[in-house]
Design a protein around this motif. Sequence first.
Motif, PDB file in Angstrom:
ATOM      1  N   TRP A  35      -2.826  -4.019 -10.085  1.00 35.19           N
ATOM      2  CA  TRP A  35      -2.689  -2.633  -9.664  1.00 35.19           C
ATOM      3  C   TRP A  35      -4.062  -2.117  -9.263  1.00 35.19           C
ATOM      4  O   TRP A  35      -5.002  -2.127 -10.068  1.00 35.19           O
ATOM      5  CB  TRP A  35      -2.146  -1.784 -10.812  1.00 35.19           C
ATOM      6  N   ARG A  90       0.883  -1.182   0.000  1.00 36.21           N
ATOM      7  CA  ARG A  90       0.000   0.000   0.000  1.00 36.21           C
ATOM      8  C   ARG A  90       0.908   1.216   0.000  1.00 36.21           C
ATOM      9  O   ARG A  90       1.047   1.940   0.990  1.00 36.21           O
ATOM     10  CB  ARG A  90      -0.866  -0.041   1.271  1.00 36.21           C
ATOM     11  N   THR A 125      -6.765  -1.355 -12.184  1.00 34.02           N
ATOM     12  CA  THR A 125      -6.404  -0.519 -13.323  1.00 34.02           C
ATOM     13  C   THR A 125      -5.413  -1.180 -14.278  1.00 34.02           C
ATOM     14  O   THR A 125      -5.289  -0.756 -15.435  1.00 34.02           O
ATOM     15  CB  THR A 125      -5.791   0.811 -12.853  1.00 34.02           C
ATOM     16  N   SER A 153      -6.411   1.041  -7.862  1.00 31.14           N
ATOM     17  CA  SER A 153      -6.582   2.466  -7.597  1.00 31.14           C
ATOM     18  C   SER A 153      -7.556   2.599  -6.434  1.00 31.14           C
ATOM     19  O   SER A 153      -8.607   1.947  -6.412  1.00 31.14           O
ATOM     20  CB  SER A 153      -7.134   3.162  -8.839  1.00 31.14           C
ATOM     21  N   GLU A 208      -3.441   6.476  -2.765  1.00 27.25           N
ATOM     22  CA  GLU A 208      -4.203   6.285  -4.002  1.00 27.25           C
ATOM     23  C   GLU A 208      -3.936   4.947  -4.676  1.00 27.25           C
ATOM     24  O   GLU A 208      -4.467   4.669  -5.755  1.00 27.25           O
ATOM     25  CB  GLU A 208      -3.879   7.401  -5.003  1.00 27.25           C
ATOM     26  N   GLN A 209      -3.115   4.111  -4.037  1.00 27.35           N
ATOM     27  CA  GLN A 209      -2.674   2.920  -4.756  1.00 27.35           C
ATOM     28  C   GLN A 209      -2.441   1.756  -3.803  1.00 27.35           C
ATOM     29  O   GLN A 209      -2.045   1.936  -2.642  1.00 27.35           O
ATOM     30  CB  GLN A 209      -1.373   3.232  -5.509  1.00 27.35           C
TER      31      GLN A 209
END
Length: 425
Positions: free
Chosen positions: A376, A326, A368, A378, A330-331
């Motif tokens: 991945w 983490r 994403t 988002s 945002e990701q």
Amino acid sequence: MTAVTAAESLARLAAERVDHRFKGLPPDADGLTVGELAAQRRNLFTGGFATPVLALSAERLEHNLRLMETYADRHGLAFAPHGKTSMAPQLFQRQIEHGAWGITLAVPHQVRVARAFGTRRVFLANELVDAAALRWVSAELDADPEFRFVAYVDSVRGVELMDAALSGARHPLDVVVELAAGEGARTGVRTEAECAAVADAVAGTRTLRLVGVAGYEGEVPKPDPERVTAWLRRLVALAVDFDKAGRFSGADEIVVSAGGSAWFDAVADVFEEIPGLSLPVLKLLRSGAYVSHDDGHYRKLTPFNRVPEEGALEPAFRLWTQVVSRPCAEQAFVNAGKRDAAYDLDLPFAQVIRRDGAERPATGVSVTALSDQHAWLSTTPEADLEVGDWVGLGLSHPCTSFDKWPLIPVAEADGTVVDYVRTFF
């Protein structure tokens, strides 16, 4: 192959030993047989399974099997679901137990798998001109009087190759002329005149028997209900014309076959229009993706969206992954990627998050991109996601989901694993 041998072949799957070949299974299960592990009824979330792990919903799988059985019965269709979707003999058997006429397949390897597990009726929705495979099929027909095999033909040259490979065969091989779905479509004969020429070539052999016509409406260019229906009516008209010309004189029944997973409602409607012919008509539907359905491509395309009064399929797959990184707000990254999830039609869909035994919607989380071993994610501000959380992903395209997993747990709604499905790709 006798029915007893078929049952024994399926039972042998339970005797296979669990080991490193089967990803996602509990490491401490190594050395157990699949049957022994199933008997333990471990929980998918607390029983030692290692992420990533793909699971099939026991309840949704059964629902889908029953729904398509009911649909075929209601519309007077024989059903030969396409086995390439799962390549799982246990599911083939369940489909047959739910009324399937037989199993559709695409290539000789798949037929060998089906025969190894006792499948008695195979519709090969493809041309077959490989001499070694044709001789093997012929030997299977000789050895088992109850084995029924039907294959496509779409060229005079193909008929000649089949005839040469089958020289001396004791039994003729049943074939159907494949009508192409249109110019620029996939395989199949483009015009009715060429269809007649192929049928004439079949009649000129002793090794082949013409028993019907077939095709795949999913290849109709720019498909919509009108174009698909028009092509299906061409297929029916071809069967009628062939029958009037006496081209099925050596058959016991006339096979008219179509039906993928996107337009089987149109197939049902048009096949109801087939007039009385000189022989009984086997109206053979071949949809395969229904068995697991999906959360993307087929959720959007299923004919049940157009005919909701007929019921609804339910997506049965879920890929369980774990958040391993983490790096920012945002990701996030989970430990499943292209090696584990279908991605040829759509990326996976983040659906639920599990933490400390509690499950909640994956609000604010989306996939994403995929690397080989990572997805991945988002994440928006409302996403509550931590390293260690399990994330359940929905998948698109059953065919490329099954083929990444050689042994798939079948879990009930509470996570209890009641069976394991073996695939052979």
